[in-house]
Design an enzyme around this catalytic site. Structure first.
Site, PDB file in Angstrom:
ATOM      1  N   LYS A  65       0.836  -1.215   0.000  1.00  0.00           N
ATOM      2  CA  LYS A  65       0.000   0.000   0.000  1.00  0.00           C
ATOM      3  C   LYS A  65       0.867   1.260   0.000  1.00  0.00           C
ATOM      4  CE  LYS A  65      -2.297   2.760   3.423  1.00  0.00           C
ATOM      5  NZ  LYS A  65      -1.345   3.366   4.346  1.00  0.00           N
ATOM      6  N   ASN A  66       1.828   1.323   0.910  1.00  0.00           N
ATOM      7  CA  ASN A  66       2.570   2.576   1.052  1.00  0.00           C
ATOM      8  C   ASN A  66       3.532   2.839  -0.106  1.00  0.00           C
ATOM      9  OD1 ASN A  66       1.129   3.271   3.293  1.00  0.00           O
ATOM     10  ND2 ASN A  66       2.675   2.574   4.763  1.00  0.00           N
ATOM     11  N   ARG A  99      -3.737  10.395   3.858  1.00  0.00           N
ATOM     12  CA  ARG A  99      -2.452  11.018   4.141  1.00  0.00           C
ATOM     13  C   ARG A  99      -1.582  11.179   2.902  1.00  0.00           C
ATOM     14  NH1 ARG A  99      -1.517  14.226   7.948  1.00  0.00           N
ATOM     15  NH2 ARG A  99       0.684  14.629   8.011  1.00  0.00           N
ATOM     16  N   CYS A 129      -5.238   8.193   8.930  1.00  0.00           N
ATOM     17  CA  CYS A 129      -5.439   7.638  10.270  1.00  0.00           C
ATOM     18  C   CYS A 129      -5.019   8.650  11.333  1.00  0.00           C
ATOM     19  CB  CYS A 129      -4.617   6.360  10.438  1.00  0.00           C
ATOM     20  SG  CYS A 129      -5.213   5.005   9.426  1.00  0.00           S
ATOM     21  N   ARG A 154       0.539  15.061  13.007  1.00  0.00           N
ATOM     22  CA  ARG A 154       1.282  14.588  11.830  1.00  0.00           C
ATOM     23  C   ARG A 154       1.743  15.794  11.015  1.00  0.00           C
ATOM     24  NH1 ARG A 154      -1.590   9.150   9.418  1.00  0.00           N
ATOM     25  NH2 ARG A 154       0.494   8.908   8.544  1.00  0.00           N
ATOM     26  N   PRO A 155       2.789  16.486  11.505  1.00  0.00           N
ATOM     27  CA  PRO A 155       3.245  17.695  10.803  1.00  0.00           C
ATOM     28  C   PRO A 155       3.851  17.380   9.436  1.00  0.00           C
ATOM     29  CG  PRO A 155       4.724  17.155  12.624  1.00  0.00           C
ATOM     30  CD  PRO A 155       3.611  16.162  12.671  1.00  0.00           C
ATOM     31  N   ILE A 156       3.932  18.407   8.580  1.00  0.00           N
ATOM     32  CA  ILE A 156       4.559  18.203   7.263  1.00  0.00           C
ATOM     33  C   ILE A 156       5.680  19.222   7.030  1.00  0.00           C
ATOM     34  CG2 ILE A 156       2.616  17.052   6.100  1.00  0.00           C
ATOM     35  CD1 ILE A 156       1.969  19.820   4.847  1.00  0.00           C
ATOM     36  N   GLN A 189       8.848  18.950   7.302  1.00  0.00           N
ATOM     37  CA  GLN A 189      10.019  18.456   6.566  1.00  0.00           C
ATOM     38  C   GLN A 189       9.748  18.394   5.053  1.00  0.00           C
ATOM     39  OE1 GLN A 189      13.056  17.982   8.212  1.00  0.00           O
ATOM     40  NE2 GLN A 189      11.763  18.974   9.747  1.00  0.00           N
ATOM     41  N   ASP A 215       3.994   0.234  12.072  1.00  0.00           N
ATOM     42  CA  ASP A 215       2.774  -0.287  11.441  1.00  0.00           C
ATOM     43  C   ASP A 215       2.500  -1.750  11.801  1.00  0.00           C
ATOM     44  OD1 ASP A 215       2.527   2.192  10.341  1.00  0.00           O
ATOM     45  OD2 ASP A 215       3.243   1.637   8.357  1.00  0.00           O
ATOM     46  N   ILE A 254       7.333   6.383  17.193  1.00  0.00           N
ATOM     47  CA  ILE A 254       7.061   7.182  15.977  1.00  0.00           C
ATOM     48  C   ILE A 254       5.811   8.059  16.153  1.00  0.00           C
ATOM     49  CG2 ILE A 254       6.732   7.113  13.462  1.00  0.00           C
ATOM     50  CD1 ILE A 254       9.337   5.718  14.247  1.00  0.00           C
ATOM     51  N   ARG A 295      -8.952   0.377   3.494  1.00  0.00           N
ATOM     52  CA  ARG A 295      -8.007   1.333   2.890  1.00  0.00           C
ATOM     53  C   ARG A 295      -6.693   0.653   2.532  1.00  0.00           C
ATOM     54  NH1 ARG A 295      -6.342   5.799   6.420  1.00  0.00           N
ATOM     55  NH2 ARG A 295      -4.848   5.713   4.744  1.00  0.00           N
TER      56      ARG A 295
HETATM   57  N1  EPU Z   1       7.270  14.101  11.055  1.00  0.00           N
HETATM   58  C1  EPU Z   1       7.524  15.438  11.331  1.00  0.00           C
HETATM   59  N2  EPU Z   1       7.547  16.323  10.293  1.00  0.00           N
HETATM   60  C2  EPU Z   1       7.317  15.935   9.015  1.00  0.00           C
HETATM   61  C3  EPU Z   1       7.052  14.580   8.733  1.00  0.00           C
HETATM   62  C4  EPU Z   1       7.031  13.683   9.780  1.00  0.00           C
HETATM   63  O1  EPU Z   1       7.730  15.813  12.481  1.00  0.00           O
HETATM   64  O2  EPU Z   1       7.354  16.796   8.126  1.00  0.00           O
HETATM   65  C5  EPU Z   1       7.264  13.125  12.156  1.00  0.00           C
HETATM   66  C6  EPU Z   1       5.902  12.462  12.334  1.00  0.00           C
HETATM   67  O3  EPU Z   1       5.058  13.225  13.168  1.00  0.00           O
HETATM   68  C7  EPU Z   1       6.303  11.122  12.933  1.00  0.00           C
HETATM   69  C8  EPU Z   1       7.655  10.816  12.287  1.00  0.00           C
HETATM   70  O4  EPU Z   1       8.140  12.067  11.791  1.00  0.00           O
HETATM   71  O5  EPU Z   1       6.481  11.256  14.315  1.00  0.00           O
HETATM   72  C9  EPU Z   1       7.628   9.825  11.148  1.00  0.00           C
HETATM   73  O6  EPU Z   1       6.649  10.214  10.183  1.00  0.00           O
HETATM   74  P1  EPU Z   1       6.772   9.852   8.643  1.00  0.00           P
HETATM   75  O7  EPU Z   1       6.789  11.108   7.881  1.00  0.00           O
HETATM   76  O8  EPU Z   1       7.889   8.878   8.458  1.00  0.00           O
HETATM   77  O9  EPU Z   1       5.390   9.123   8.387  1.00  0.00           O
HETATM   78  P2  EPU Z   1       4.454   9.274   7.134  1.00  0.00           P
HETATM   79  O10 EPU Z   1       5.265   9.404   5.902  1.00  0.00           O
HETATM   80  O11 EPU Z   1       3.393  10.288   7.370  1.00  0.00           O
HETATM   81  C10 EPU Z   1       4.422   6.723   6.599  1.00  0.00           C
HETATM   82  C11 EPU Z   1       3.360   5.678   6.428  1.00  0.00           C
HETATM   83  C12 EPU Z   1       2.772   5.323   7.772  1.00  0.00           C
HETATM   84  C13 EPU Z   1       3.891   4.850   8.709  1.00  0.00           C
HETATM   85  C14 EPU Z   1       4.996   5.912   8.784  1.00  0.00           C
HETATM   86  C15 EPU Z   1       6.201   5.460   9.593  1.00  0.00           C
HETATM   87  C16 EPU Z   1       2.518   6.190   4.233  1.00  0.00           C
HETATM   88  C17 EPU Z   1       1.400   6.708   3.404  1.00  0.00           C
HETATM   89  N3  EPU Z   1       2.326   6.204   5.549  1.00  0.00           N
HETATM   90  O12 EPU Z   1       3.764   7.860   7.151  1.00  0.00           O
HETATM   91  O13 EPU Z   1       1.901   4.250   7.529  1.00  0.00           O
HETATM   92  O14 EPU Z   1       3.368   4.619   9.991  1.00  0.00           O
HETATM   93  O15 EPU Z   1       5.452   6.238   7.466  1.00  0.00           O
HETATM   94  O16 EPU Z   1       6.743   4.302   9.059  1.00  0.00           O
HETATM   95  O17 EPU Z   1       3.531   5.749   3.722  1.00  0.00           O
HETATM   96  C18 EPU Z   1       0.065   2.838   7.841  1.00  0.00           C
HETATM   97  O18 EPU Z   1       0.366   2.284   6.781  1.00  0.00           O
HETATM   98  O19 EPU Z   1      -0.805   2.376   8.636  1.00  0.00           O
HETATM   99  C19 EPU Z   1       0.731   4.081   8.214  1.00  0.00           C
HETATM  100  C20 EPU Z   1       0.270   4.902   9.139  1.00  0.00           C
END
Ligand code: EPU
Length: 420
Positions: A22-23, A93, A117, A122-124, A126, A306, A328, A398
């Site tokens: 999925k991811n 997301r 979820c 979940r900040p963005i 970065q 996950d 995480i 999903r």
């Molecule tokens: N974070 C920041 N700033 C950012 C981005 C992330 O502070 O700009 C923090 C997050 O708050 C978190 C950590 O960094 O504490 C890691 O977040 P990451 O960005 O790696 O997660 P993501 O890309 O939003 C993906 C998967 C998630 C999985 C995480 C960690 C996708 C679509 N989602 O999320 O998958 O838990 O990586 O491996 O790829 C799931 O599949 O159930 C799921 C939630």
């Protein structure tokens, strides 16, 4: 609205074929927007997030032909708009990948604030840092993100946190930029490598994906005209591995990359499972009550967040007291309250949960709070005495293809029916 009704108590036995990740799929689909041509993607998981993504791509001007539920042919030569439909993008997301790819291809992108979820904040930041490093201007307001760039120029990006999404977005935005981009402290998850492999197959120049330094040399155009197969889903595989141990069953998982499963395999063995590794398939069995364990979730190659809730089901019935530390996400223990409704004894506070193992779980009505929590509740229902009803199953759909069908083929008794 639908629910799953599970009659528990059957050890799972037989073979299951793991679907595409999925991811990886939800990053590869938006990455097609960078291609001034066509491509074929197979081993796509047949899940609702993929269907929504295809709908979004069509609204942006892509032409998609479905060869089968797992294979599409996509023509992204004519992208008519860079404004993604806000109602659809706010549903999940991974819509944030549209920012990197539309910005990279067209120099502008408008996307709804990503949903998905609820796992805590979940900040963005970065992601935005990466776009700005290459010269983009980003505005957030009124429920949407608008990114614009006159010209994208390669640069150095240091990720303060090795974020999966931000690493992929940094790759997407730099593939067609002018010059070289170096991403340091990059995340290393298998789906990052898969996105890079996909883009390289379509004509990009990305080196080092899977390590913490990724170098992207911008190219003028991605011409596509190639076929790509999505990597097998490491988390779906892990979910079935857990189900084999929790139900004291014996499952052969086909179509997986066992190297990606190392951290999960180590924990499965630690709690008493037997694992035989055949490279592209893996057999997991268990004949006794699982033992206690301590787990800390970490970025790849550590134990994946996950898989935390699914392993929690094993620990809820393990002999002794176990601990999970979630490093995480802020809020990923909501499933423990549901397991407690089934007789588990779990206390959670902040990022730590303590599992006092009980001998058995008992069926109860429970609610999936997120995708992986939902998968964990299915495993719990399969091993519990009596009947379990799982509500909110839209979360599960999903990310898991034909989940009840796959479990039923292994002997589980699961019926999908209308919610009361
Ligand atoms: N974070 C920041 N700033 C950012 C981005 C992330 O502070 O700009 C923090 C997050 O708050 C978190 C950590 O960094 O504490 C890691 O977040 P990451 O960005 O790696 O997660 P993501 O890309 O939003 C993906 C998967 C998630 C999985 C995480 C960690 C996708 C679509 N989602 O999320 O998958 O838990 O990586 O491996 O790829 C799931 O599949 O159930 C799921 C939630």
């Amino acid at each position: 609205m639908e629910k799953l009704v599970i009659t528990g108590g059957t050890p799972l036995k037989g073979e299951v074929t793991i679907s595409g990740a999925k991811n990886a799929a939800v990053a590869i689909l938006p990455a097609t927007l960078l291609i001034n041509g066509t491509c074929t993607i197979n081993n796509l998981p047949n899940i609702s997030d993929v269907k929504i993504y295809c709908e979004i791509l069509e609204k942006l001007g892509a032409k998609i032909t479905w060869h089968s539920p797992n294979e599409i042919y996509i023509d992204t030569r004519n992208i008519e708009t860079t404004e993604a439909p806000l109602d659809l993008t706010s549903k999940f997301r991974a819509s944030y990948y549209l920012l990197g790819s539309l910005l990279g291809r067209k120099g502008s992108a408008t996307v709804g604030m990503p949903g998905g979820c609820k796992l805590g904040s979940r900040p963005i930041d970065q992601h935005i840092k990466a776009f700005e490093a290459l010269g983009a201007h980003v505005d957030i307001g009124q429920g949407k993100i608008v990114a614009k760039a006159k010209k994208l120029k390669g640069n150095s990006i240091y990720m303060d946190i090795s974020s999966v999404g931000a690493t992929i977005n940094a790759i997407l935005v730099s593939v067609l930029s002018d010059g070289i981009t170096v991403i340091d402290n990059a995340a290393k998850e298998p789906h990052i490598v898969d996105v890079a492999n996909f883009l390289n197959t379509m004509g990009a120049n990305i080196k080092g994906a899977g390590t913490d330094t990724i170098k992207v040399t911008g190219v003028k155009e991605l011409t596509g005209n190639a076929v790509y197969s999505v990597v097998p889903d490491q988390i779906e595989a892990g979910t079935f591995m857990v189900a084999a141990v929790a139900s004291r069953g014996d499952i052969l998982l086909k179509n997986c990359i066992t190297k990606h499963l190392e951290a999960i395999t180590a924990k499965i063995c630690e709690v008493g499972g037997t694992v035989k590794d055949y490279g592209d398939s893996i057999r997991v069995s268990c004949t006794r009550r699982p033992s206690r364990a301590t787990i800390k979730t970490l970025p790849y190659p550590g134990f994946p967040t996950d898989m935390q809730s699914q392993m929690g089901v094993i620990l809820s019935i393990a002999e002794g007291t176990s601990i999970i530390n979630e490093s995480i996400w802020e809020s990923r223990f909501q499933y423990t309250e549901e397991l407690n409704k089934m007789g588990a004894k779990i206390t959670s506070q902040g990022k730590t949960a303590i599992f006092e193992g009980v001998k058995e779980l008992r069926g109860a009505p429970v609610f999936a709070s997120d995708l992986r929590a939902g998968a964990a509740l299915i495993v719990a229902g399969i091993i519990a005495k009596g009947t379990t009803e799982i509500y909110n199953i839209k979360y599960i759909d999903r990310g898991y293809e034909n989940i009840e069908e796959k479990f039923c083929k292994l002997g589980a008794k699961i019926i999908r029916t209308q919610e009361d």
